[in-house]
Design a protein around this motif. Structure first.
Motif, PDB file in Angstrom:
ATOM      1  N   PRO A  20      -6.030   5.548  10.344  1.00 29.07           N
ATOM      2  CA  PRO A  20      -5.285   5.752   9.093  1.00 29.07           C
ATOM      3  C   PRO A  20      -3.786   5.748   9.343  1.00 29.07           C
ATOM      4  N   LEU A  21      -3.031   5.533   8.292  1.00 24.29           N
ATOM      5  CA  LEU A  21      -1.585   5.696   8.345  1.00 24.29           C
ATOM      6  C   LEU A  21      -1.291   7.182   8.192  1.00 24.29           C
ATOM      7  N   VAL A  22      -0.563   7.764   9.143  1.00 17.56           N
ATOM      8  CA  VAL A  22      -0.243   9.194   9.106  1.00 17.56           C
ATOM      9  C   VAL A  22       1.191   9.376   8.616  1.00 17.56           C
ATOM     10  N   LEU A  23       1.340  10.146   7.557  1.00 18.87           N
ATOM     11  CA  LEU A  23       2.649  10.424   6.975  1.00 18.87           C
ATOM     12  C   LEU A  23       2.978  11.900   7.169  1.00 18.87           C
ATOM     13  N   ASP A  24       4.133  12.171   7.736  1.00 16.98           N
ATOM     14  CA  ASP A  24       4.563  13.534   8.053  1.00 16.98           C
ATOM     15  C   ASP A  24       5.648  13.959   7.072  1.00 16.98           C
ATOM     16  N   VAL A  25       5.317  14.923   6.213  1.00 19.58           N
ATOM     17  CA  VAL A  25       6.238  15.356   5.159  1.00 19.58           C
ATOM     18  C   VAL A  25       6.740  16.763   5.473  1.00 19.58           C
ATOM     19  N   ARG A  26       7.534  16.909   6.532  1.00 15.80           N
ATOM     20  CA  ARG A  26       8.096  18.231   6.852  1.00 15.80           C
ATOM     21  C   ARG A  26       9.106  18.582   5.766  1.00 15.80           C
ATOM     22  N   TRP A  27       8.826  19.676   5.074  1.00  8.42           N
ATOM     23  CA  TRP A  27       9.683  20.070   3.949  1.00  8.42           C
ATOM     24  C   TRP A  27       9.486  21.547   3.659  1.00  8.42           C
ATOM     25  N   ALA A  28      10.583  22.203   3.257  1.00  7.69           N
ATOM     26  CA  ALA A  28      10.525  23.576   2.770  1.00  7.69           C
ATOM     27  C   ALA A  28      11.700  23.775   1.825  1.00  7.69           C
ATOM     28  N   LEU A  29      11.575  24.716   0.898  1.00  3.59           N
ATOM     29  CA  LEU A  29      12.678  24.988  -0.016  1.00  3.59           C
ATOM     30  C   LEU A  29      13.945  25.335   0.744  1.00  3.59           C
ATOM     31  N   THR A  30      13.784  26.066   1.845  1.00  2.00           N
ATOM     32  CA  THR A  30      14.942  26.492   2.628  1.00  2.00           C
ATOM     33  C   THR A  30      15.429  25.421   3.591  1.00  2.00           C
ATOM     34  N   GLU A  75       6.136   2.647  -4.615  1.00  2.00           N
ATOM     35  CA  GLU A  75       5.597   1.456  -3.941  1.00  2.00           C
ATOM     36  C   GLU A  75       6.579   0.923  -2.898  1.00  2.00           C
ATOM     37  N   LYS A  76       7.850   0.898  -3.228  1.00  4.95           N
ATOM     38  CA  LYS A  76       8.866   0.447  -2.270  1.00  4.95           C
ATOM     39  C   LYS A  76       8.876   1.346  -1.040  1.00  4.95           C
ATOM     40  N   ALA A  77       8.806   2.660  -1.258  1.00  2.00           N
ATOM     41  CA  ALA A  77       8.777   3.597  -0.137  1.00  2.00           C
ATOM     42  C   ALA A  77       7.512   3.408   0.685  1.00  2.00           C
ATOM     43  N   ALA A  78       6.363   3.261   0.010  1.00  2.00           N
ATOM     44  CA  ALA A  78       5.088   3.118   0.708  1.00  2.00           C
ATOM     45  C   ALA A  78       5.068   1.872   1.587  1.00  2.00           C
ATOM     46  N   ARG A  79       5.634   0.807   1.118  1.00  2.00           N
ATOM     47  CA  ARG A  79       5.700  -0.410   1.932  1.00  2.00           C
ATOM     48  C   ARG A  79       6.594  -0.195   3.155  1.00  2.00           C
ATOM     49  N   ALA A  80       7.673   0.576   2.977  1.00  2.00           N
ATOM     50  CA  ALA A  80       8.540   0.875   4.120  1.00  2.00           C
ATOM     51  C   ALA A  80       7.822   1.747   5.150  1.00  2.00           C
ATOM     52  N   TRP A  81       6.856   2.561   4.713  1.00  2.00           N
ATOM     53  CA  TRP A  81       6.066   3.371   5.650  1.00  2.00           C
ATOM     54  C   TRP A  81       5.049   2.529   6.419  1.00  2.00           C
ATOM     55  N   GLY A  82       4.801   1.310   5.911  1.00  2.00           N
ATOM     56  CA  GLY A  82       3.804   0.455   6.552  1.00  2.00           C
ATOM     57  C   GLY A  82       2.458   0.453   5.855  1.00  2.00           C
ATOM     58  N   LEU A  83       2.412   0.884   4.599  1.00  2.00           N
ATOM     59  CA  LEU A  83       1.145   0.963   3.879  1.00  2.00           C
ATOM     60  C   LEU A  83       0.720  -0.403   3.369  1.00  2.00           C
ATOM     61  N   ASN A  84      -0.524  -0.759   3.655  1.00  2.00           N
ATOM     62  CA  ASN A  84      -1.133  -1.981   3.152  1.00  2.00           C
ATOM     63  C   ASN A  84      -2.273  -1.637   2.209  1.00  2.00           C
ATOM     64  N   ASP A  85      -2.658  -2.574   1.378  1.00  2.00           N
ATOM     65  CA  ASP A  85      -3.773  -2.353   0.465  1.00  2.00           C
ATOM     66  C   ASP A  85      -5.040  -2.032   1.247  1.00  2.00           C
ATOM     67  N   GLY A  86      -5.784  -1.051   0.771  1.00  2.00           N
ATOM     68  CA  GLY A  86      -7.038  -0.678   1.406  1.00  2.00           C
ATOM     69  C   GLY A  86      -6.901   0.253   2.591  1.00  2.00           C
ATOM     70  N   MET A  87      -5.685   0.580   2.985  1.00  2.00           N
ATOM     71  CA  MET A  87      -5.470   1.447   4.146  1.00  2.00           C
ATOM     72  C   MET A  87      -5.659   2.905   3.767  1.00  2.00           C
ATOM     73  N   ARG A  88      -6.364   3.652   4.610  1.00  2.00           N
ATOM     74  CA  ARG A  88      -6.508   5.086   4.411  1.00  2.00           C
ATOM     75  C   ARG A  88      -5.237   5.788   4.900  1.00  2.00           C
ATOM     76  N   VAL A  89      -4.939   6.919   4.277  1.00  2.00           N
ATOM     77  CA  VAL A  89      -3.724   7.669   4.602  1.00  2.00           C
ATOM     78  C   VAL A  89      -4.087   9.118   4.881  1.00  2.00           C
ATOM     79  N   VAL A  90      -3.411   9.715   5.862  1.00  2.00           N
ATOM     80  CA  VAL A  90      -3.481  11.152   6.103  1.00  2.00           C
ATOM     81  C   VAL A  90      -2.068  11.696   5.988  1.00  2.00           C
ATOM     82  N   VAL A  91      -1.886  12.731   5.172  1.00  2.00           N
ATOM     83  CA  VAL A  91      -0.567  13.347   5.013  1.00  2.00           C
ATOM     84  C   VAL A  91      -0.589  14.721   5.672  1.00  2.00           C
ATOM     85  N   MET A  92       0.557  15.116   6.190  1.00  2.00           N
ATOM     86  CA  MET A  92       0.651  16.387   6.903  1.00  2.00           C
ATOM     87  C   MET A  92       2.077  16.901   6.819  1.00  2.00           C
ATOM     88  N   ASP A  93       2.268  18.147   7.240  1.00  2.00           N
ATOM     89  CA  ASP A  93       3.608  18.706   7.331  1.00  2.00           C
ATOM     90  C   ASP A  93       3.636  19.739   8.438  1.00  2.00           C
TER      91      ASP A  93
END
Length: 274
Positions: A20-30, A75-93
Motif C-alpha cells: 500500500p501507499l503509506v501516508l504519514d500525517v504528523r499533526w497536532a494543534l500545538t 486529487e492534485k495532492a494525491a497524485r504528488a504523493w504517488g497515488l494511482n487508481d486502485g492503490m490501497r492506502v494506509v494513513v498514520m501519524d
C-alpha cells in the motif's frame, strides 16, 4: 470496509508484491507542521502529508479553520504523493490518529480504499520494524478521485439537526468554560458532548470494538441519524472512525464545526445540557 490495520499487518503488506501507499500525517494543534518528526523517523517509503495545506483549504473565518479541500485540490495532492487508481492506502501519524483520521475521512470521501495504522508510528517502532529517515520525492501518480462518499451537513443543517448531534471536543470547551481557539465559547444548541479522547487507549490506539460499541450505545438507540462536529472538523473524523469500528456507519460530518459556527453569530449554548 475495514477501518484499522495493525503495525504487524502493515509490515506484511509492505513486503508483498503490491504494497500500500503509506501516508504519514504528523499533526497536532500545538504543532501543525510535523515534517521534522517525520524526517527523524518514519515507515520506509512513507510520504509526508501536510494537513494544513493538503488536507485543508483556507477561506473566510465563517468557513472554519480547516475547510475541506475541493476534489481537484485533493486529487492534485494525491497524485504528488504517488497515488494511482486502485492503490490501497494506509494513513498514520505520531500516535493518536487525529491527523490520520482526517486523511482517512477525506480519502474515503474521495472513494479511496484506505485504513488507519492503529497506534501510528509508535506502534511500528514498538515492534522494532525498519525505520527510514529523511524524505524522498515519490514518483507522480495518476489517480482520478471521485467525491461525496461520506455524508456531510451544513451549518443550517447542524442547527436544525433532528438526530443525535455530537460535539467531540473536550468537556470544558463544550460547556463554555474555556475557549483557546475560537471567538465564542460554548456549543451548538442541542448537541451532546462526547469527547474524542474517550475513543482511545492511553497508548493512542483505538479502544476495542466492544468498548466503543458500549460507549456509543449509551448515547443513542438510533444509530441511523448521527452527525459529529469538533473544533475545526479534524478530530470529528476520529469520532466517525471510532463509530465505524463500533459498527455505526453513515455518520455525517459538519466540516466547519465550532470554528465556523462561532464566527457566524449563531445561537450558542453553555453548560452541561444540550
Amino acid at each position: 470496509m475495514t477501518v484499522l490495520i495493525t503495525a504487524g499487518e502493515l509490515a506484511e503488506e509492505m513486503a508483498s508484491a503490491h504494497p500500500p501507499l503509506v501516508l504519514d500525517v504528523r499533526w497536532a494543534l500545538t504543532q501543525p507542521d510535523g515534517r521534522a518528526e517525520f524526517e527523524a523517523g518514519h515507515v520506509p517509503g512513507a510520504v509526508y502529508v501536510d494537513l494544513e495545506t493538503e488536507l485543508s483549504t483556507h477561506g473566510e473565518p465563517t468557513a472554519g479553520r480547516h475547510p475541506l479541500p475541493s476534489r481537484e485540490r485533493l486529487e492534485k495532492a494525491a497524485r504528488a504523493w504517488g497515488l494511482n487508481d486502485g492503490m490501497r492506502v494506509v494513513v498514520m501519524d505520531g500516535g493518536p490518529s487525529f491527523g490520520a483520521s482526517r486523511a482517512w475521512w477525506l480519502l474515503r470521501h474521495a472513494g479511496v480504499d484506505v485504513r488507519i495504522l492503529d497506534g501510528g508510528f509508535p506502534a511500528w517502532a514498538e515492534l522494532a520494524l525498519p525505520i527510514e529517515q529523511g524524505s524522498a520525492m515519490p514518483l507522480a501518480g495518476h489517480a482520478t478521485l471521485s467525491w461525496g462518499h461520506m455524508p456531510v451537513i451544513t451549518a443550517d443543517e447542524a442547527g436544525a439537526y433532528q438526530g443525535l448531534l455530537l460535539d467531540a471536543r473536550a468537556g470544558e470547551r463544550y460547556r463554555g468554560e474555556v475557549e483557546p481557539m475560537d471567538p465564542v465559547a460554548g456549543h451548538i444548541p442541542g448537541a451532546v458532548n462526547a469527547p474524542t479522547t474517550e475513543n482511545s487507549e492511553l497508548d493512542g490506539r483505538f479502544k476495542p470494538a466492544a468498548a466503543l460499541t458500549a460507549r456509543f450505545a449509551e448515547l443513542t438507540t438510533d444509530p441511523g441519524a448521527i452527525a459529529v462536529y469538533c473544533g475545526s472538523g479534524v478530530t470529528a473524523a476520529h469520532q466517525i472512525a471510532a463509530m465505524e469500528i463500533a459498527g455505526i456507519t453513515d455518520v455525517a460530518l459538519y466540516p466547519g464545526s465550532w470554528s465556523a459556527w462561532s464566527n457566524m453569530g449563531r445561537p450558542v449554548a453553555t453548560g452541561e445540557t444540550p
